[in-house]
Motif scaffolding. Structure first.
Motif, short mmCIF file in Angstrom:
data_model
loop_
_atom_site.label_atom_id
_atom_site.label_comp_id
_atom_site.label_asym_id
_atom_site.label_seq_id
_atom_site.Cartn_x
_atom_site.Cartn_y
_atom_site.Cartn_z
N GLU A 167 0.83 -1.19 0.00
CA GLU A 167 0.00 0.00 0.00
C GLU A 167 0.87 1.25 0.00
O GLU A 167 1.93 1.29 0.62
CB GLU A 167 -0.92 0.03 1.23
CG GLU A 167 -2.10 -0.92 1.16
CD GLU A 167 -3.08 -0.68 2.28
OE1 GLU A 167 -3.89 0.27 2.18
OE2 GLU A 167 -3.04 -1.42 3.27
N ILE A 168 0.38 2.28 -0.70
CA ILE A 168 1.06 3.57 -0.72
C ILE A 168 0.09 4.65 -0.28
O ILE A 168 -1.13 4.50 -0.38
CB ILE A 168 1.62 3.90 -2.12
CG1 ILE A 168 0.49 3.90 -3.16
CG2 ILE A 168 2.70 2.90 -2.51
CD1 ILE A 168 0.95 4.34 -4.54
N ASN A 169 0.63 5.75 0.21
CA ASN A 169 -0.20 6.87 0.68
C ASN A 169 -1.23 6.42 1.71
O ASN A 169 -2.41 6.79 1.65
CB ASN A 169 -0.92 7.55 -0.50
CG ASN A 169 0.06 8.13 -1.51
OD1 ASN A 169 1.09 8.67 -1.13
ND2 ASN A 169 -0.28 8.02 -2.78
N VAL A 170 -0.77 5.62 2.65
CA VAL A 170 -1.68 5.10 3.66
C VAL A 170 -1.89 6.14 4.76
O VAL A 170 -1.16 7.12 4.87
CB VAL A 170 -1.13 3.80 4.29
CG1 VAL A 170 -1.00 2.73 3.23
CG2 VAL A 170 0.21 4.07 4.96
N LEU A 171 -2.92 5.90 5.57
CA LEU A 171 -3.23 6.79 6.69
C LEU A 171 -2.59 6.26 7.97
O LEU A 171 -2.43 5.05 8.14
CB LEU A 171 -4.74 6.90 6.88
CG LEU A 171 -5.56 7.43 5.71
CD1 LEU A 171 -7.05 7.36 6.05
CD2 LEU A 171 -5.17 8.86 5.37
N THR A 172 -2.25 7.16 8.85
CA THR A 172 -1.82 6.77 10.18
C THR A 172 -3.05 6.44 11.02
O THR A 172 -4.18 6.83 10.64
CB THR A 172 -1.03 7.90 10.85
OG1 THR A 172 -1.92 9.02 11.07
CG2 THR A 172 0.13 8.34 9.98
N PRO A 173 -2.89 5.74 12.15
CA PRO A 173 -4.06 5.49 13.02
C PRO A 173 -4.78 6.76 13.43
O PRO A 173 -6.02 6.79 13.49
CB PRO A 173 -3.43 4.77 14.21
CG PRO A 173 -2.24 4.08 13.65
CD PRO A 173 -1.70 5.03 12.62
N MET A 174 -4.05 7.83 13.71
CA MET A 174 -4.68 9.09 14.10
C MET A 174 -5.46 9.70 12.95
O MET A 174 -6.56 10.25 13.14
CB MET A 174 -3.63 10.07 14.63
CG MET A 174 -3.05 9.69 15.97
SD MET A 174 -4.31 9.54 17.27
CE MET A 174 -4.91 11.23 17.32
N GLN A 175 -4.90 9.63 11.75
CA GLN A 175 -5.62 10.16 10.58
C GLN A 175 -6.88 9.35 10.30
O GLN A 175 -7.94 9.92 10.00
CB GLN A 175 -4.70 10.15 9.36
CG GLN A 175 -3.57 11.17 9.42
CD GLN A 175 -2.58 11.01 8.29
OE1 GLN A 175 -2.36 9.90 7.78
NE2 GLN A 175 -1.96 12.11 7.88
N GLY A 176 -6.76 8.03 10.40
CA GLY A 176 -7.94 7.19 10.21
C GLY A 176 -9.01 7.49 11.25
O GLY A 176 -10.21 7.54 10.93
N THR A 177 -8.58 7.71 12.50
CA THR A 177 -9.52 8.05 13.56
C THR A 177 -10.20 9.39 13.28
O THR A 177 -11.42 9.53 13.44
CB THR A 177 -8.79 8.12 14.91
OG1 THR A 177 -8.19 6.86 15.19
CG2 THR A 177 -9.77 8.47 16.03
N GLY A 178 -9.42 10.37 12.84
CA GLY A 178 -9.98 11.68 12.56
C GLY A 178 -11.02 11.65 11.45
O GLY A 178 -12.09 12.27 11.57
N ILE A 179 -10.72 10.92 10.38
CA ILE A 179 -11.67 10.83 9.26
C ILE A 179 -12.93 10.09 9.69
O ILE A 179 -14.05 10.51 9.36
CB ILE A 179 -11.00 10.14 8.06
CG1 ILE A 179 -9.89 11.03 7.50
CG2 ILE A 179 -12.02 9.82 6.98
CD1 ILE A 179 -9.06 10.37 6.42
N SER A 180 -12.78 9.00 10.42
CA SER A 180 -13.94 8.24 10.89
C SER A 180 -14.80 9.08 11.83
O SER A 180 -16.04 9.06 11.74
CB SER A 180 -13.48 6.96 11.60
OG SER A 180 -12.79 6.10 10.72
N MET A 181 -14.15 9.82 12.71
CA MET A 181 -14.90 10.69 13.63
C MET A 181 -15.63 11.79 12.87
O MET A 181 -16.77 12.14 13.20
CB MET A 181 -13.95 11.31 14.66
CG MET A 181 -13.44 10.34 15.70
SD MET A 181 -12.40 11.15 16.95
CE MET A 181 -13.63 12.21 17.73
N LEU A 182 -15.00 12.32 11.84
CA LEU A 182 -15.64 13.38 11.05
C LEU A 182 -16.91 12.87 10.36
O LEU A 182 -17.95 13.53 10.40
CB LEU A 182 -14.65 13.91 10.01
CG LEU A 182 -15.15 15.06 9.12
CD1 LEU A 182 -15.53 16.26 9.97
CD2 LEU A 182 -14.09 15.43 8.09
N TRP A 183 -16.82 11.68 9.75
CA TRP A 183 -18.00 11.09 9.13
C TRP A 183 -19.11 10.90 10.17
O TRP A 183 -20.28 11.22 9.93
CB TRP A 183 -17.65 9.74 8.50
CG TRP A 183 -17.05 9.80 7.14
CD1 TRP A 183 -15.73 9.62 6.81
CD2 TRP A 183 -17.73 10.06 5.91
NE1 TRP A 183 -15.55 9.75 5.47
CE2 TRP A 183 -16.75 10.00 4.87
CE3 TRP A 183 -19.05 10.32 5.57
CZ2 TRP A 183 -17.07 10.21 3.54
CZ3 TRP A 183 -19.38 10.53 4.24
CH2 TRP A 183 -18.40 10.48 3.23
#
Length: 252
Positions: free
Chosen positions: A219-235
């Protein structure tokens, strides 16, 4: 905030917690999800033991059932908000608690209070099952890594539950909400990710995966756990806010 306002919110939260814990379908869903997770964890572990078990992580195998496990938490969220509409109990709720914004906000908070410990227990049970079955074959994992992974899995399941509850509140009917959410998570999202690989990581379910699972080596351009958390929380916050707005403006 005044004392009376704080007491009012506490009373509403208590009422919402009471409604959730006394709803049989909630506990049936959680029990079914727990049992299904153990069965799937045992099955995935058996497959792992037949293959190159020594190179596989206990966490990867123990959480391999998350894709199926999330269905139980989707159902949990939908039941939490749609159950009151089924028999018209929502009218009684709004008569007793006319402050719609507070009421639906406290419902989501009550749901989170219930979901967080249950999600942690269920996720940890799968990892524990895998550890027991292949403790002599799998690679050793650090306790810090295990805790971070389980916290991430718990967060993902909790956010999925809250997002499902918000969509259930928007649709107000159990069957349409199930069709929409299960159709998205198990049909639309996988197909769309294949056609739109550049934006797949911004989908709520894909971003949520980065909260607890390390990306594969290709995988390339993956998200960090914090970024994944932020996007999920935003949704999740977007759908909850939308549900609150619609809930306040329309009749029960």
């Amino acid at each position: 905030m005044s004392v009376s306002s704080g007491r009012k919110i506490a009373q509403i939260l208590g009422a919402e917690l009471d409604k959730l814990v006394t709803l049989p379908l909630i506990w049936l869903t959680l029990m079914g999800t727990f049992i299904l997770n153990l069965v799937l964890a045992a099955a995935f572990t058996s497959v792992g033991l037949q293959g190159a078990a020594g190179t596989q992580s206990i966490l990867n195998i123990g959480l391999a059932s998350m894709g199926y496990l999330q269905a139980g938490f989707i159902i949990l969220g939908i039941l939490a908000t749609c159950s009151e509409y089924t028999g018209g109990q929502i009218r009684t709720t709004l008569t007793a608690i006319p402050w719609r914004g507070f009421q639906i906000s406290m419902k989501h908070l009550a749901l989170a209070i219930i979901t967080i410990p249950v999600a942690f227990i269920i996720a940890a049970s799968g990892v524990l099952c895998t550890f027991i079955m292949m403790r002599d074959a799998a690679a050793v994992i650090e306790i810090d890594t295990m805790i971070k992974t389980l916290v991430g899995a718990t967060g993902y399941l909790t956010l999925t539950t809250l997002l499902s509850a918000a969509i259930g509140g928007l649709l107000r009917r159990t069957t349409p909400a199930l069709v929409v959410l299960l159709g998205y998570y198990y049909i639309v999202s996988p197909l769309t990710r294949d056609f739109l690989p550049s934006i797949k990581k911004y989908f709520p379910d894909t971003a949520g995966n980065y909260m607890y699972m390390p990306p594969s080596s290709d995988e390339i351009n993956v998200l960090t756990p914090m970024q994944g958390t932020g996007i999920s929380m935003l949704w999740t916050l977007i759908f909850i806010a939308t549900a609150i707005v619609f809930y306040r403006k329309r009749d029960a």
